[in-house]
Design an enzyme around this catalytic site. Structure first.
Site, PDB file in Angstrom:
ATOM      1  CG  ASP A 228      38.737   9.852 -21.773  1.00  0.00           C
ATOM      2  OD1 ASP A 228      38.114  10.508 -22.628  1.00  0.00           O
ATOM      3  OD2 ASP A 228      39.663  10.339 -21.093  1.00  0.00           O
ATOM      4  CE  LYS A 270      41.919  16.651 -26.088  1.00  0.00           C
ATOM      5  NZ  LYS A 270      43.156  17.406 -25.923  1.00  0.00           N
TER       6      LYS A 270
HETATM    7  C1  LIG Z   1      42.219  10.909 -23.436  1.00  0.00           C
HETATM    8  C2  LIG Z   1      42.057  12.252 -22.792  1.00  0.00           C
HETATM    9  N1  LIG Z   1      41.288  12.375 -21.709  1.00  0.00           N
HETATM   10  C3  LIG Z   1      41.131  13.561 -21.107  1.00  0.00           C
HETATM   11  C4  LIG Z   1      41.767  14.701 -21.561  1.00  0.00           C
HETATM   12  C5  LIG Z   1      41.532  16.018 -20.864  1.00  0.00           C
HETATM   13  O1  LIG Z   1      40.634  16.778 -21.611  1.00  0.00           O
HETATM   14  P1  LIG Z   1      39.936  18.121 -21.146  1.00  0.00           P
HETATM   15  O2  LIG Z   1      40.616  19.233 -21.859  1.00  0.00           O
HETATM   16  O3  LIG Z   1      38.503  18.022 -21.556  1.00  0.00           O
HETATM   17  O4  LIG Z   1      40.081  18.222 -19.672  1.00  0.00           O
HETATM   18  C6  LIG Z   1      42.576  14.616 -22.689  1.00  0.00           C
HETATM   19  C7  LIG Z   1      43.288  15.791 -23.205  1.00  0.00           C
HETATM   20  O5  LIG Z   1      44.152  15.733 -24.027  1.00  0.00           O
HETATM   21  C8  LIG Z   1      42.728  13.355 -23.325  1.00  0.00           C
HETATM   22  O6  LIG Z   1      43.480  13.210 -24.418  1.00  0.00           O
END
Ligand SMILES: Cc1ncc(COP(=O)(O)O)c(C=O)c1O
Length: 467
Positions: A228, A270
């Protein structure tokens, strides 16, 4: 009357992470209308560069007005789109990802599946890679949302890889092996390892060594790696971000069969502060995963209007270059502010180089070195001095006393007020007296509102004096 899924609390919304978010909604800080309200430091959102995006929009009204070459695009965008997504967005996303990885890897747009954010990408991958009851190994501490995203609807289990502060929470051979063994003892079939690089909640990028350890492990066990990389362009100081794809490339594994087991998750939530737009993706070399995930993406498509807008923003290379540079400059500055203000009041942070948060060490403020002690401190910080943070336990940290504090979703003024509150709070419980004070607090519960009022008043006064 309802299904087990709908009626059981397996969504995880009763974890302190979600409780804190709900408490904030009831009483948010406002410098004019509610200066004693809760300051939200539990939301990994980037609001620092919104003005840059807004000025781009103001200059590109054709894009938001559905116009192209003098004609209207409305019909093209409003009518039904198939689940493959706009080729222009996939091309721009691929180029952006290559740029972020220093052009050291090639990203093929045909291997991208668009999803409604990384939330959807992670869940879709679990549906593709595992059966209910199978396990993924995840290093701790990890993003609290994984308990919902990976497990809730898929029935997949998470087995923690227990990392510790003794080596800055890095993954080692032995922690990986222990987690694998633990999963076997639980009779779980391990389908893969999920890494978050840069890490949420640590704010650290993985070293080449760590990535190699994970790669060696997945090759030996023949399991999947999900990486991720949602914070990959939110790295503001060295050492820099290294994607698992780069390391695979460096080791000349890109053409091997093993490459079919590597999957990257990404979104613009982000790096571009677009968490509301829900633009996410899976990148995989595995044709079957791409095909299945594309079909599954019907349940979480990105609207064609959003795809059109975002591909235009990413396609403006001059703007993106400027945005990236300026955004990182602002993040670096803000991160430095939080770290130094905490340091001044005797609170250290784990050394970090990315993300939108710091991993804050408040072990010395615990009344007892237990998760009960951590929750007690978290409650005090939330309800007494009104700052919402994430306790380490909500991120499955194996050691009590660590907290995540976000710095890019609030204004400089709020950061200032929050640190004044922390200062007054910490000074009221110095060193060895902390334990004793806690005992007194338990006895004098009736006096608590008075203490709270005093802390808030004093912090407000000090913050006014400081400015
Ligand atoms: C490590 C991580 N993965 C996934 C997500 C989910 O992100 P999204 O807003 O794109 O669904 C977040 C959100 O804070 C995150 O910190």
């Amino acid at each position: 009357m309802l299904s087990k899924k709908a009626s059981f609390g397996s969504h995880g919304e009763n974890s302190s992470y979600f409780v804190g978010l709900q408490e904030y909604e009831k009483n948010p800080y406002d410098s004019v209308h509610d200066p004693s309200g809760i300051i939200q430091m539990d939301l990994a959102e980037n609001k620092l560069s919104m003005d840059l995006l807004e000025s781009w929009l103001a200059k590109n009204s054709d894009v938001t007005g559905f116009k192209e070459d003098g004609g209207s695009m409305f019909k093209d965008l409003a009518l039904f789109q198939d689940y493959h997504g706009l080729p222009s967005l996939k091309k721009e996303l691929a180029e952006f990802m290559e740029e972020v990885r220093g052009k050291r890897v090639r990203i093929d747009p045909n291997k991208i599946v668009l999803t409604a954010g990384s939330t959807s990408a992670n869940e879709t991958l679990m549906f593709c890679l595992a059966e209910p009851g199978d396990a993924f190994l995840i290093p701790t501490p990890y993003y609290p949302g994984y308990d919902r995203d990976l497990k809730w609807r898929t029935g997949v289990e998470i087995v923690p890889i227990q990392c510790s502060s003794s080596n800055q929470f890095q993954i080692t051979n032995s922690t990986l092996e222990e987690a694998y063994k633990h999963a076997q003892e639980l009779n779980l079939d391990v389908k893969g390892v999920l890494i978050t690089n840069p890490s949420n909640p640590l704010g650290t990028t993985m070293s080449q060594r760590e990535i190699n350890i994970v790669i060696n492990f997945y090759m030996e066990k023949v399991i999947h790696i999900v990486s991720d990389e949602i914070f990959s362009a939110t790295v503001f100081s060295s050492p820099n971000f290294i994607s698992v794809l780069e390391t695979i490339h460096q080791r000349n594994l890109q053409d091997s069969i093993i490459m079919n087991l590597v999957h990257v998750v990404y979104s613009l939530s982000k790096d571009l502060g677009h968490s509301g737009f829900r633009v996410g993706m899976i990148y995989s070399n595995n044709e079957m995963v791409i095909s299945a995930a594309t079909k599954m993406s019907s349940f979480g498509l990105v609207s064609s209007q959003t795809q059109h807008l975002v591909s235009n923003i990413l396609g403006d290379k001059m703007f993106m270059k400027y945005y990236m540079k300026e955004n990182l400059r602002r993040l670096r500055k803000r991160h430095g502010m939080l770290v130094s203000k905490l340091k001044r009041i005797g609170i250290p942070c784990l050394r970090s180089d990315g993300g939108l948060f710091c991993w804050v060490d408040m072990r010395h403020l615990l009344s007892s070195k237990t998760f009960e002690g951590e929750l007690e401190l978290w409650n005090k910080i939330l309800y007494d001095i009104k700052i919402n943070t994430s306790p380490g336990s909500s991120c499955h940290c194996s050691e009590p006393g660590w907290f995540r504090m976000c710095f890019a979703n609030i204004s400089e003024e709020m950061l200032h007020v929050s640190m004044q509150r922390m200062k007054v709070f910490v000074e009221s419980f110095p060193g060895e007296q902390i334990k004793e004070k806690r005992q007194q607090n338990k006895i004098s519960i009736l006096r608590k509102p008075l203490v709270l009022k005093w802390v808030l008043k004093l912090s407000l006064f000090e913050s006014q004096m400081d400015r």
